[in-house]
Write a protein that holds these residues in place. Sequence first.
Motif, PDB file in Angstrom:
ATOM      1  N   TYR A 194      -2.594   6.503 -10.823  1.00 13.60           N
ATOM      2  CA  TYR A 194      -2.797   5.244 -11.534  1.00 13.60           C
ATOM      3  C   TYR A 194      -2.278   4.060 -10.726  1.00 13.60           C
ATOM      4  CZ  TYR A 194      -2.203   1.601 -15.061  1.00 13.60           C
ATOM      5  OH  TYR A 194      -2.226   0.405 -15.746  1.00 13.60           O
ATOM      6  N   HIS A 195      -1.031   4.155 -10.262  1.00 15.56           N
ATOM      7  CA  HIS A 195      -0.468   3.022  -9.530  1.00 15.56           C
ATOM      8  C   HIS A 195      -1.153   2.806  -8.195  1.00 15.56           C
ATOM      9  CE1 HIS A 195       2.703   3.295 -12.548  1.00 15.56           C
ATOM     10  NE2 HIS A 195       2.814   2.001 -12.324  1.00 15.56           N
TER      11      HIS A 195
ATOM     12  N   SER B  29      -4.207   3.268  -7.578  1.00 14.56           N
ATOM     13  CA  SER B  29      -5.490   2.604  -7.798  1.00 14.56           C
ATOM     14  C   SER B  29      -5.346   1.200  -8.363  1.00 14.56           C
ATOM     15  CB  SER B  29      -6.383   3.452  -8.700  1.00 14.56           C
ATOM     16  OG  SER B  29      -5.762   3.673  -9.938  1.00 14.56           O
ATOM     17  N   VAL B  30      -4.329   0.969  -9.160  1.00 13.71           N
ATOM     18  CA  VAL B  30      -4.165  -0.378  -9.719  1.00 13.71           C
ATOM     19  C   VAL B  30      -3.701  -1.356  -8.659  1.00 13.71           C
ATOM     20  CG1 VAL B  30      -2.777  -1.761 -11.286  1.00 13.71           C
ATOM     21  CG2 VAL B  30      -3.841   0.318 -12.095  1.00 13.71           C
TER      22      VAL B  30
ATOM     23  N   GLY C 215       0.808  -1.214   0.000  1.00 13.57           N
ATOM     24  CA  GLY C 215       0.000   0.000   0.000  1.00 13.57           C
ATOM     25  C   GLY C 215       0.839   1.260   0.000  1.00 13.57           C
TER      26      GLY C 215
ATOM     27  N   PRO D 268     -14.993  -1.101  -4.077  1.00 18.44           N
ATOM     28  CA  PRO D 268     -14.096  -1.320  -5.214  1.00 18.44           C
ATOM     29  C   PRO D 268     -13.257  -0.077  -5.460  1.00 18.44           C
ATOM     30  CG  PRO D 268     -16.364  -1.057  -5.960  1.00 18.44           C
ATOM     31  CD  PRO D 268     -16.406  -1.105  -4.483  1.00 18.44           C
ATOM     32  N   VAL D 269     -12.020  -0.292  -5.842  1.00 15.24           N
ATOM     33  CA  VAL D 269     -11.140   0.836  -6.081  1.00 15.24           C
ATOM     34  C   VAL D 269     -11.243   1.206  -7.556  1.00 15.24           C
ATOM     35  CG1 VAL D 269      -8.776   1.641  -6.052  1.00 15.24           C
ATOM     36  CG2 VAL D 269      -9.580   0.105  -4.271  1.00 15.24           C
ATOM     37  N   ILE D 270     -11.540   2.461  -7.813  1.00 18.13           N
ATOM     38  CA  ILE D 270     -11.712   2.881  -9.192  1.00 18.13           C
ATOM     39  C   ILE D 270     -10.352   3.216  -9.771  1.00 18.13           C
ATOM     40  CG2 ILE D 270     -12.812   4.612 -10.643  1.00 18.13           C
ATOM     41  CD1 ILE D 270     -15.088   4.610  -8.698  1.00 18.13           C
ATOM     42  N   VAL D 271     -10.057   2.598 -10.917  1.00 16.57           N
ATOM     43  CA  VAL D 271      -8.738   2.786 -11.524  1.00 16.57           C
ATOM     44  C   VAL D 271      -8.660   4.154 -12.194  1.00 16.57           C
ATOM     45  CG1 VAL D 271      -7.129   1.923 -13.244  1.00 16.57           C
ATOM     46  CG2 VAL D 271      -8.443   0.330 -11.855  1.00 16.57           C
ATOM     47  N   TYR D 272      -7.573   4.821 -11.934  1.00 19.11           N
ATOM     48  CA  TYR D 272      -7.362   6.162 -12.482  1.00 19.11           C
ATOM     49  C   TYR D 272      -7.016   6.107 -13.958  1.00 19.11           C
ATOM     50  CZ  TYR D 272      -5.280  10.720 -13.187  1.00 19.11           C
ATOM     51  OH  TYR D 272      -4.980  11.961 -13.649  1.00 19.11           O
TER      52      TYR D 272
ATOM     53  N   ASN E 174      -6.562  -2.456  -6.697  1.00 19.03           N
ATOM     54  CA  ASN E 174      -7.557  -3.147  -7.510  1.00 19.03           C
ATOM     55  C   ASN E 174      -7.570  -4.649  -7.290  1.00 19.03           C
ATOM     56  OD1 ASN E 174      -8.682  -4.080 -10.446  1.00 19.03           O
ATOM     57  ND2 ASN E 174      -9.340  -2.022  -9.945  1.00 19.03           N
ATOM     58  N   GLU E 175      -6.428  -5.200  -6.869  1.00 18.18           N
ATOM     59  CA  GLU E 175      -6.394  -6.653  -6.705  1.00 18.18           C
ATOM     60  C   GLU E 175      -6.883  -7.115  -5.353  1.00 18.18           C
ATOM     61  OE1 GLU E 175      -1.620  -6.105  -7.505  1.00 18.18           O
ATOM     62  OE2 GLU E 175      -2.401  -8.020  -6.844  1.00 18.18           O
TER      63      GLU E 175
END
Lengths: 278, 788
Positions: A235-236, A238-239, A194, A251-255, A242-243
């Motif tokens: 981006y990173h 959120s990605v 994280g 849910p984590v929204i991807v940038y 995401n897993e």
Amino acid sequence: MKTLNIKILAIVILSVTLTSCEKVVTNVDLPDAEQQLVIQSFISPQDDITKVWVSLSTPVFSETPYDIEEDFLDNATVVISDGATSKTLVFKNSKNYYYISSLDFPIVAGKTYTLNVSTPDGKKCDAMCTVPLSNPLSFELVSIDTNTYDDDYGFLKTRFKDISGEKNYYRVFAYDKRPHAGDTIYNELYPEYGNEVFTDINNDGNWLNQTFHFYNNIKILVFNILNVDKHYYSYHKSVIGNEDGNPFSEPVIVYSNVNNGLGVFCAYNSLSEEIDVK
Amino acid sequence: MSKNHFKKIIIPLLVFFLIIPFVNAQSKHTLSGYIKEKGSGELLIGVNIYFPSLQTGTVSNNYGFYSITIPSGIYNAVFSYIGYKPESKKLDLNKDIELNIALESSIELEGVEISAQKQERISEVVQMSVVDIPIEQIKNIPALFGEKDVFKALQLMPGIQNGTEGSSGIYVRGGGPDQNLIILDDATVYNANHLFGFFSVFNGDALKSIELTKGGFPARYGGRLSSVIEMNMKDGNKEKFTGEAGIGLISSRLTLEGPIIKDKASFLISARRTYIDVLLQPFMKLENGKGGYYFYDLNAKVNYDFGRKNKLYLSGYFGRDKFYLKQKDDFEEMNAGLYWQNQTATARWNHLFNNKLFANASLIYSNYKLDIYSEEIESADDYFKLEYYSGIEDISFKYDLQYHPHPDHIIRTGIISTRHLFTPSAVVIDAPALDEFESNAKKIESLESGIYIEDEFKYKSKLKVNAGFRLSHFINNKKHYFNPEPRLAASYKLGKNLSMKASYAMMNQYIHLLSNTGIGLPTDLWVPSTDNIKPQQSQQVALGFAKDFIGKNLSLSLEGYYKKMDNIIGYKEGASFLYIEDPTSSQEFSWEDNITNGKGWSYGAEVLLQRKYGKFSGWIGYTLSWTQHQFDEINFGKKYYARYDRRHDISVVAIYKISKKFTLSGTWVYGTGSAITLPNATFKGVTHNGLVDDKFNNSFFQTVTDYGEKNSSRMAAYHRMDIGIQYHKKMKKVTHTFEFSVYNLYSRQNPFFYYIEDSYYSNGTAKSELKQVSIFPILPSLTYSLKF
């Protein structure tokens, strides 16, 4: 802790599902089903080549061939521009990305770049980013703390000075470099889950710390300290989230900073250090 | 807010309001006393005392005390209260008179129609945005598994909704369940849920009243943004021993009350326990062990009446929910479990300084704890015990004064101070085999205080105002927060039985609840405001109309509100309470790093048509509302609908007493679906590899799911009908009641949550489908209760 939670969770779910029923939902508006262009690119002045990955997304609720590997497209037109010059990138078969060498198109700190991607069937998207102006400063390996039982396992504590006066985002990569079978390999060392990308919030101008776990006897350490832009960070962040398999978290929204598409076009400016530990 | 500012406003206000009574120096006298229920001695709250010839009156307070100062003369005083036979007394007020009244419950009287007396009228009351349901009426509403629940009944009112199916968590005017101040006999209850919120911890048999204020908060309340749910326990029958008992599908309960010294001291004790664990045993067969779940709660109260001037009340509550798993074989014994519990204890002292000045001092203790434990025992010296707990412990002192100088003014003032002790997380490891005993508990101490003054006054018989000011303060680790909270409520009479009301309230909340699970698991974490986490704040304006239809015993209220919330707390994306990690890790778990703050907006309109008492009673409520949030660190800073944003909410409750023996009841509820985030598509995600040399630079791929805008999809609407029929058999000393009720009469499969399942077809294609899980199809239940 993990086994404990699973058992408790099992009891919980068991009692709840005792009177539950399941069925397919037909009375909810489902999201649109259309494939979109996905581009991913991380540019920096320190890289020998600029790489861009292009692929298509697969809509969740539509019927698609199940072995459709979300393949990388090889027939797209990828153009990078710095406002004055534009260059088209070439697809490298063995690597699945489009590239251009830094000799043909150098990436310069402080400049803004635009990426335009289009496909023969009419899909188009674009994105823009600005390369951070400065490199990170004054990196230090503070300490190596080994576990009391095992010298091969422990923590590395590192720190570097934040660039003051501006909002910054960072990432630090750490590798354990060692010879292997006549060649060199790099084992990646990981920070706290994280914390891969972080900011200087509440710490402007101070030393920023990053800790890594290591699992083997380390000899030579290679660090890559990146001053990344906001797109890279978002981006990173959120990605990586995401897993998460936690069914109870949101849910984590991807940038994405891509117009008319998904993915990211972002930049960083880095400093590399090699430290001999032994 | 500097001290000078405080002095400049407060002192003049105080002086102004205290001088009023002396302005009109006509000969005046005070009528005061206590109002109780005939047959039990139970003090009655909110009884109307009215002088028709003067067109003025007052109301009894939380302790049954009333006081009114009017010019000398001969008057008819009317004492009335919903559900009770009114009393009329003729008096000659030529000196101060102390008059204690005992009202007779009409429930005991048969076939008596309440004539158009001066019943409680909402158009006469300055307070707006209040929901009040008589406990007796709650007992007639059909309930899930036949278990009557006061919180579930509140959720049937406009402006108040539940989170998920069956949950007793309360969302009031766009605020989350953490923004409700839940008080039981002055003590704050931190986790009001049994069984994940399927039932609340409050046993209706032990309660005298329940009232929820959702706006226009008087200055005497503070500490939470969205509502104040005030519950008062019964004092205990002072005249004879009585009791109630009930057997239901999920739990059984027993209440006993009676005098310790007739007319002077009484007690009440009420206990409830579930037997789900016993019922589920056959389904929960595990290898070499057993597992289960149970909850119980206990309410107890003792009070002593020293006389007119002094009364003492002691009350307590204890409740616990526990999941457990026990396994034993030849080698070892394993025990694991999760439990949460609330304990409260209050000591209250009523003191009457004189017939105009009433005071109450309370000393309060409240404790909430969540505990997860695991033990593996191989022998007496070889074991491993791991325990994780978190909780909050409060000690408070509260002092309130109520002053009745003049029939047109009621002045209330007081102070409250609470010491909170937070334990956000504590880990205890006890393992002699590993030579470890570690106890890692981080405790945070803070002090929360408030001082207030309010004046409820009438002006020229048409205008009623409650103007108040509260100053709240919080200190944690040398960080001070001072916040002034102005409060104003006004009611203007437009005609006979019709008034227009308006209010403004500013509220501050210094302690926060972190709970990111939508299902209501007990993973509640209460944390204080700190240097980085600022207090939450809300401002609410409300405007409405209230009309009483006297002949029909109906009241209609229409209200619109707008609420803005600042510094509300949410988990950062991807973070969660279960992110406890390895307890032996050298990195400290810091909850502050996992939360972020943002803003919220909620606005809407509510309509309520209610009849609290009669042969045919109940209500119809409708709410139209919007609730949105904006957090810089969530949804990339874009505004989004809150998960519990519910556009339309309708509740219909009807209770019909067919005869002395039969009561028929039904409810119908409808709610727009919750806002959820559904996935749009998946793609092959590439993340950056930090090695500069491309020779070694292999990229990493993972399947990434792209979700649409946060909470941009809606779940299907929720609706359900319940019915119930009660048979009462009244014998000489005992009344038996049998109830047969059906929950979800037309067995609608209301979605509880959604998940996605992939299906593979033989023609080589795959498809993801959205599926729903519903719980609670048609559920009949049979319960039995008796009153003696």
